[in-house]
Each structure stands twice: as C-alpha cells, then as structure tokens.
Design a protein around this motif. Structure first.
Motif, mmCIF file in Angstrom:
data_model
loop_
_atom_site.group_PDB
_atom_site.id
_atom_site.type_symbol
_atom_site.label_atom_id
_atom_site.label_comp_id
_atom_site.label_asym_id
_atom_site.label_seq_id
_atom_site.Cartn_x
_atom_site.Cartn_y
_atom_site.Cartn_z
ATOM 1 N N TYR A 16 -5.319 -32.329 -17.545
ATOM 2 C CA TYR A 16 -6.074 -31.245 -18.503
ATOM 3 C C TYR A 16 -7.543 -31.149 -18.192
ATOM 4 O O TYR A 16 -8.065 -31.841 -17.397
ATOM 5 C CB TYR A 16 -6.186 -31.482 -19.909
ATOM 6 N N ASP A 17 -8.210 -30.116 -18.551
ATOM 7 C CA ASP A 17 -9.815 -29.629 -18.155
ATOM 8 C C ASP A 17 -10.537 -30.397 -19.392
ATOM 9 O O ASP A 17 -10.644 -29.966 -20.461
ATOM 10 C CB ASP A 17 -10.025 -28.370 -17.981
ATOM 11 N N SER A 18 -11.131 -31.374 -19.021
ATOM 12 C CA SER A 18 -12.015 -32.274 -20.127
ATOM 13 C C SER A 18 -13.283 -31.620 -20.626
ATOM 14 O O SER A 18 -14.051 -32.102 -21.385
ATOM 15 C CB SER A 18 -12.053 -33.624 -19.426
ATOM 16 N N GLU A 19 -13.605 -30.627 -19.589
ATOM 17 C CA GLU A 19 -14.686 -29.980 -20.046
ATOM 18 C C GLU A 19 -14.732 -28.753 -20.626
ATOM 19 O O GLU A 19 -15.363 -27.928 -21.051
ATOM 20 C CB GLU A 19 -15.593 -29.405 -18.576
ATOM 21 N N CYS A 20 -13.383 -28.199 -21.017
ATOM 22 C CA CYS A 20 -12.955 -27.121 -21.761
ATOM 23 C C CYS A 20 -12.769 -27.448 -23.255
ATOM 24 O O CYS A 20 -12.056 -28.372 -23.687
ATOM 25 C CB CYS A 20 -11.850 -26.488 -21.301
ATOM 26 N N SER A 21 -13.692 -26.911 -24.162
ATOM 27 C CA SER A 21 -13.576 -27.393 -25.725
ATOM 28 C C SER A 21 -12.024 -27.023 -26.198
ATOM 29 O O SER A 21 -11.498 -27.746 -26.900
ATOM 30 C CB SER A 21 -14.488 -26.809 -26.506
ATOM 31 N N ARG A 118 -9.411 -19.763 -22.620
ATOM 32 C CA ARG A 118 -9.895 -20.736 -21.930
ATOM 33 C C ARG A 118 -10.710 -20.407 -20.747
ATOM 34 O O ARG A 118 -11.750 -20.865 -20.717
ATOM 35 C CB ARG A 118 -8.728 -21.851 -21.412
ATOM 36 N N GLU A 119 -10.422 -19.511 -19.964
ATOM 37 C CA GLU A 119 -10.926 -18.706 -18.942
ATOM 38 C C GLU A 119 -12.572 -18.174 -19.719
ATOM 39 O O GLU A 119 -13.415 -18.415 -18.799
ATOM 40 C CB GLU A 119 -10.285 -18.006 -18.075
ATOM 41 N N SER A 120 -12.226 -17.364 -20.541
ATOM 42 C CA SER A 120 -13.340 -16.787 -21.263
ATOM 43 C C SER A 120 -14.407 -17.830 -21.548
ATOM 44 O O SER A 120 -15.693 -17.618 -21.541
ATOM 45 C CB SER A 120 -12.804 -15.809 -22.270
ATOM 46 N N LEU A 121 -13.869 -18.774 -22.362
ATOM 47 C CA LEU A 121 -14.669 -19.955 -22.688
ATOM 48 C C LEU A 121 -15.542 -20.669 -21.512
ATOM 49 O O LEU A 121 -16.750 -20.772 -21.568
ATOM 50 C CB LEU A 121 -13.882 -21.122 -23.612
ATOM 51 N N LEU A 122 -14.880 -20.854 -20.591
ATOM 52 C CA LEU A 122 -15.317 -21.441 -19.427
ATOM 53 C C LEU A 122 -16.457 -20.488 -18.520
ATOM 54 O O LEU A 122 -17.408 -20.894 -18.103
ATOM 55 C CB LEU A 122 -14.543 -21.737 -18.198
ATOM 56 N N ASN A 123 -16.144 -19.326 -18.782
ATOM 57 C CA ASN A 123 -17.098 -17.967 -18.255
ATOM 58 C C ASN A 123 -18.372 -18.009 -18.978
ATOM 59 O O ASN A 123 -19.368 -17.537 -18.486
ATOM 60 C CB ASN A 123 -16.454 -16.898 -18.192
ATOM 61 N N ARG A 124 -18.266 -18.292 -20.304
ATOM 62 C CA ARG A 124 -19.589 -18.216 -21.119
ATOM 63 C C ARG A 124 -20.202 -19.345 -21.213
ATOM 64 O O ARG A 124 -21.445 -19.489 -21.841
ATOM 65 C CB ARG A 124 -18.846 -17.647 -22.747
ATOM 66 N N CYS A 125 -19.686 -20.665 -20.847
ATOM 67 C CA CYS A 125 -20.276 -21.843 -20.920
ATOM 68 C C CYS A 125 -21.453 -21.887 -19.707
ATOM 69 O O CYS A 125 -20.837 -21.876 -18.680
ATOM 70 C CB CYS A 125 -19.268 -23.074 -20.629
#
Length: 131
Positions: A16-21, A118-125
C-alpha cells in the motif's frame, strides 16, 4: 521483512501507499480487524519488497493496491478488495452476492472511485507533487 517461501507458512502481504492518507486509514483498519490480522502490510516505498518478490512492479504498485496471496500469486485493484471483504465472517454469509455480476460491477465501481479519490489526494498534496 521475513517471509517464508512455503505456501503453508506464507502470510499474505498487502502493498500500500504509506504516503497516502486514504491508504494509511485503509491499512490501519486492516491491522485492527481480527479476520485480516494475518496479513502483513508493507509500504510500496520499501525497495526490499521488489527484490524479494520479482512478481511485483513498483510502477504498477503505485497505480493500484496489490496483495501477494502466495510468493508467486498477486491480486490487484478490485480483486484485492473482494478478497479482503470475503475474509470478514459476517460477509461470508452473503459472499454469493459479491460473486454475482452485479456484485462484481459494484466492487469495480467502489474500487475505481476510491482509487480516483486517492489519486486526487496525491495530486493535491504538495509533498507528493515534489517527488
């Protein structure tokens, strides 16, 4: 990370992606559930997992969740969610519903929506954009 090579003692491994909330919350829930406590959770950032399991590809793991159910067998995306759901004893009673065509479509929609979020969260981070 120590994983036995025999199928009798192999514990499933969720990548899993540990940097994704969102992924972190998902992993935390998996850890707390009795029915999934046997699953080892490993961040896709850990290079050792790709060395130990050449069946895994980091770029693919970054795109969607992966679950090693054997050292040489991997589930991806919606199939991971389906597998995890069917481990829940309460859900086992209605597993036929998940396995139907409508259930499969619902699982796919759920997974695709979650992955888009998840992708949108990563794009905004800001931290994730700078990598």
């Amino acid at each position: 990370m120590e994983v036995q090579s025999t199928s009798e003692s192999f514990s499933p491994i969720l990548i899993y992606d540990s940097e994704c909330s969102l992924c972190e919350r998902f992993a935390s829930t998996i850890k707390r559930m009795d029915s999934t406590s046997h699953i080892e959770l490993i961040s896709l950032k850990e290079e050792e997992v790709y060395e130990n399991f050449p069946i895994l590809n980091r770029l693919e793991c970054e795109k969607e969740v992966h679950l090693l159910i054997e050292a040489d067998q991997v589930l991806k995306g919606p199939k991971v969610i389906e597998y995890l759901i069917t481990l829940n004893p309460t859900i086992k009673k209605i597993s036929w519903l998940i396995q139907s065509n409508a259930g499969q479509k619902a699982m796919d929609i759920f997974y695709k929506s979650s992955n888009l979020y998840r992708e949108s969260l990563l794009n905004r981070c800001p931290k994730c954009k700078n990598k």
